[in-house]
Scaffold this motif. Structure first.
Motif, short mmCIF file in Angstrom:
data_model
loop_
_atom_site.label_atom_id
_atom_site.label_comp_id
_atom_site.label_asym_id
_atom_site.label_seq_id
_atom_site.Cartn_x
_atom_site.Cartn_y
_atom_site.Cartn_z
N ILE A 49 56.89 38.06 36.05
CA ILE A 49 55.49 37.72 35.81
C ILE A 49 55.03 36.90 37.02
N SER A 50 53.87 37.22 37.56
CA SER A 50 53.45 36.56 38.79
C SER A 50 51.94 36.35 38.81
N SER A 51 51.46 35.85 39.94
CA SER A 51 50.02 35.67 40.15
C SER A 51 49.28 37.00 40.31
N SER A 52 50.01 38.09 40.43
CA SER A 52 49.39 39.40 40.62
C SER A 52 48.71 39.89 39.34
N VAL A 67 48.91 40.45 45.67
CA VAL A 67 47.81 39.59 45.25
C VAL A 67 47.08 39.10 46.50
N ASP A 68 45.77 39.18 46.46
CA ASP A 68 44.95 38.87 47.63
C ASP A 68 44.09 37.64 47.40
N PRO A 127 38.54 35.36 38.63
CA PRO A 127 38.77 36.30 39.72
C PRO A 127 39.86 37.35 39.50
N HIS A 128 40.61 37.27 38.39
CA HIS A 128 41.74 38.17 38.19
C HIS A 128 41.52 39.02 36.93
N HIS A 129 42.38 40.03 36.76
CA HIS A 129 42.33 40.87 35.56
C HIS A 129 43.42 40.51 34.56
N GLN A 130 44.30 39.60 34.94
CA GLN A 130 45.30 39.07 34.03
C GLN A 130 45.25 37.55 34.10
N PHE A 131 45.61 36.92 32.99
CA PHE A 131 45.78 35.47 32.99
C PHE A 131 47.02 35.17 32.15
N ASP A 132 48.05 34.63 32.80
CA ASP A 132 49.32 34.37 32.14
C ASP A 132 49.48 32.88 31.84
N VAL A 133 49.88 32.58 30.62
CA VAL A 133 50.10 31.20 30.19
C VAL A 133 51.54 31.08 29.69
N TYR A 143 48.48 27.50 38.70
CA TYR A 143 48.72 28.37 39.84
C TYR A 143 47.72 29.51 39.74
N PRO A 144 47.48 30.27 40.81
CA PRO A 144 46.52 31.37 40.71
C PRO A 144 46.95 32.39 39.64
N GLY A 145 46.07 32.60 38.66
CA GLY A 145 46.32 33.59 37.63
C GLY A 145 47.41 33.26 36.64
N LEU A 146 47.94 32.03 36.69
CA LEU A 146 49.12 31.68 35.91
C LEU A 146 49.16 30.17 35.73
N VAL A 147 49.38 29.71 34.49
CA VAL A 147 49.51 28.27 34.24
C VAL A 147 50.65 28.02 33.26
#
Length: 296
Positions: A49-52, A67-68, A127-133, A143-147
């Motif tokens: 699982i990543s910021s991507s 991831v950009d 800004p992303h299409h996924q958000f991971d918690v 972190y970007p897209g991930l907390v």
């Protein structure tokens, strides 16, 4: 895995390469926006699982993610965690934890699925299409897209869960140097969290500041021994509340939205924040800032 790869130091015209000592009680590294490509090989049964936005949906032994335009990339590799998921518009929210955390995962998913679309509307698009918690028992962190969010027994601090989400805007898109001016992301994030909850006591109760609090734009070496929370979180929150006391709720959000839209994917300094705020509120001098920020 965070801060796990070599990072290019930023460069400041007035001080040269920005390379400061690592400090373990707050973020002490400053990065620009970058594009990342990550190729990986994993043992059987592990999930990445990543910021991507395009993480694999299940365990896979090899792959590549990209991831950009982010300040850093964060990666979690696990075979013990599973996720509960929910769509919020075009964003897939995934809350990860061990199997014995099912109730906690559902609780956090409900918080995030309400907050993310609301904040996207009020501040600007997520800004992303996924958000991971990730439910974590050590620290809440962005972190970007991930907390990560910390579980205390069977409960969560609601303001801390929302706080880490708000960092996707203030840190993730509006950037600043956290070593010298960490209040610009922590203070704006804490103020926005308080505004979202319409409650300025619960989110700052542990951080209310006494008269002797250091200026909020002190560098990290001056904010040891308990001074950091008061200077970076509590003081800016209550000063911004004071500034906007006479405004309706909608106009307070307008200030945040305007600030975000002007500075997204840019670096902000205290000097620039003061310039923007003075122009926005048509202030004639610096008197509002002089008792809580260094102005020289």
């Amino acid at each position: 895995m965070t801060e796990w790869y070599p990072m290019l130091a930023t460069y400041k015209n007035y001080k040269g390469w920005n390379k400061e000592l690592y400090i373990n009680y707050s973020e002490s590294y400053h990065t620009g926006f970058s594009n990342f490509t990550l190729k990986y090989e994993l043992p059987s049964g592990y999930t990445l699982i990543s910021s991507s936005d395009v993480d694999p949906q299940s365990a896979t032994s090899t792959g590549k993610v990209e991831v950009d335009n982010v300040k850093e990339i964060s990666v979690v590799v696990t075979k013990e965690m599973s996720a509960v998921t929910k769509k919020a518009g075009d964003v897939e929210i995934r809350v990860w934890g061990r199997e014995d955390m099912k109730d906690s995962k559902v609780q956090v998913l409900q918080m995030m699925s309400a907050a993310l679309p609301s904040l996207s509307q009020k501040i600007g698009a997520y800004p992303h299409h996924q958000f991971d918690v990730f439910i974590d028992q050590t620290a809440s962190m962005e972190y970007p897209g991930l907390v990560t969010v910390t579980q205390y027994g069977q409960s969560f601090y609601y303001d801390a869960v929302v706080h880490e989400l708000v960092h996707q805007w203030f840190y993730g898109m509006v950037s600043n140097d956290p070593y010298y001016e960490g209040w610009l992301d922590e203070g704006m994030t804490e103020y926005t969290t308080s505004l979202y909850q319409n409650n300025y006591t619960s989110s700052t109760a542990r951080k209310l500041y006494p008269v002797e609090t250091k200026p909020s734009n002190s560098d990290l070496t001056a904010l040891a021994d308990g001074k950091l929370s008061k200077a970076l979180y509590g003081q800016p929150t209550l000063k911004l509340k004071e500034l906007q006391e006479s405004l309706e709720q909608e106009d307070r959000w307008k200030f945040i939205h305007t600030y975000f839209e002007l500075y997204k994917y840019k670096q902000v300094t205290t000097k620039e924040f003061i310039r923007f705020t003075k122009a926005y509120f048509e202030m004639k001098d610096d008197s509002f800032f002089k008792d809580w920020l260094k102005l020289d």
